[in-house]
Every structure is written in structure tokens, then in C-alpha cells.
Write an enzyme that holds these catalytic residues in place. Structure first.
Site, PDB file in Angstrom:
ATOM      1  N   CYS A  84     -14.490  28.481  -2.443  1.00  0.00           N
ATOM      2  CA  CYS A  84     -15.011  27.600  -0.978  1.00  0.00           C
ATOM      3  C   CYS A  84     -14.613  26.106  -1.041  1.00  0.00           C
ATOM      4  O   CYS A  84     -15.563  25.426  -1.628  1.00  0.00           O
ATOM      5  CB  CYS A  84     -16.422  27.634  -0.541  1.00  0.00           C
ATOM      6  N   LEU A  85     -14.025  25.732  -0.608  1.00  0.00           N
ATOM      7  CA  LEU A  85     -12.986  24.752  -0.340  1.00  0.00           C
ATOM      8  C   LEU A  85     -12.756  24.654   1.681  1.00  0.00           C
ATOM      9  O   LEU A  85     -10.898  25.872   1.821  1.00  0.00           O
ATOM     10  CB  LEU A  85     -11.493  24.436  -1.021  1.00  0.00           C
TER      11      LEU A  85
END
Length: 153
Positions: A84-85
């Protein structure tokens, strides 16, 4: 910090080089595997984390696909390697998602920030790890150290 330097120097070459039109999708992508070494700070210090970066044919209109190949206990990385970026999202609600002006260097800096900046608990991908950190920081640190000892050396 990491050993991706020579591959990043070829970043400009990736944008301009395209294989013949008859090539299949699997040969039209470039895959980069390398390690991010976390050195001196935070929960993940001393760990060696391997990532796979798939650069699709439509790069850099679309972001590369990145997966963590090293098992890790992290609120923004699942144990199976999903990350998750924001900058890896084609459409990000916070406005920091992928843009054609971004490069693989931005991706590397973003990955580094997952290990050095304050952990993001507003939108964790690994909810169990995020709740663990909020509930008991010392036990969270111990679990991270166990993972590093077993998977990230």
C-alpha cells in the site's frame, strides 16, 4: 541504502525502448528484482527486503507493479507482498498517486519511506499488523525482529 542504482540509471532507456509489436505481453515488460537494505533507524533496521518491480509496456502512463518478495510484518505490506503506497496507485484519493512525471527513483524513495517514516494507520493494508502496533508497540517490535531474523537477513 539499496542496490538499485545501476537499474535506475537505465530508467530513461526503458521509456524509449519498445520491443517489436509482435512480442507477447510477457516479453514487453521489464522486471527488476533488488533488495532494499534498511540500515540505522526504525523497527526494520538491519533488514534486507527484496522487491520485484514490473515495468509494463504503458510505463510511465501507468505505474509499475511492485511486490515485496521478503515476508514482513508491516501495516502497509501484506505477508504475501502486496504494498500500500499511494504513488503506486493509478488513481489516488490523496492526490499523491502515479503521474507520468514520476520515475522508478520515486518508487524507490516511496518504498524507503515505508521503512523510515511514521507508519500510516489511516489506511493500512495489513490491518492485523496495524492493530498490533497500536495495541502493543514492544510486542510489535519483537515480532518485526523475529521476521527480520527469519526472512530478511
Amino acid at each position: 541504502m539499496l542496490t538499485l542504482a545501476s537499474k535506475l540509471k537505465r530508467d530513461d532507456g526503458l521509456k524509449g525502448s519498445r520491443p517489436p509489436a509482435a512480442a507477447s505481453d510477457s516479453t514487453r515488460r521489464v522486471s527488476v528484482r533488488d533488495r532494499l537494505l534498511v540500515k540505522d533507524e526504525g523497527y526494520y533496521q538491519g533488514g534486507k527486503f527484496q522487491f520485484e518491480t514490473e515495468v509494463p509496456d504503458a510505463y510511465n502512463m501507468v505505474p509499475p507493479k511492485v511486490k515485496c518478495l521478503t515476508r514482513i510484518w508491516h501495516p502497509n505490506i501484506t505477508e504475501t507482498g502486496e504494498i500500500c503506497l499511494s504513488l503506486l496507485r493509478e488513481h489516488s484519493i490523496d492526490g499523491t498517486g502515479w503521474a507520468p512525471t514520476r520515475t522508478l527513483k520515486d518508487v524507490v524513495w516511496g518504498l524507503n519511506s515505508l521503512f523510515t517514516d511514521l507508519l500510516n494507520f489511516d489506511d493500512p493494508l495489513n490491518i492485523e499488523a496495524a492493530e498490533h502496533h497500536l495495541r502493543d508497540k514492544e510486542d510489535f517490535r519483537n515480532k518485526v525482529e523475529d521476521y527480520i531474523k527469519h526472512y530478511a537477513r
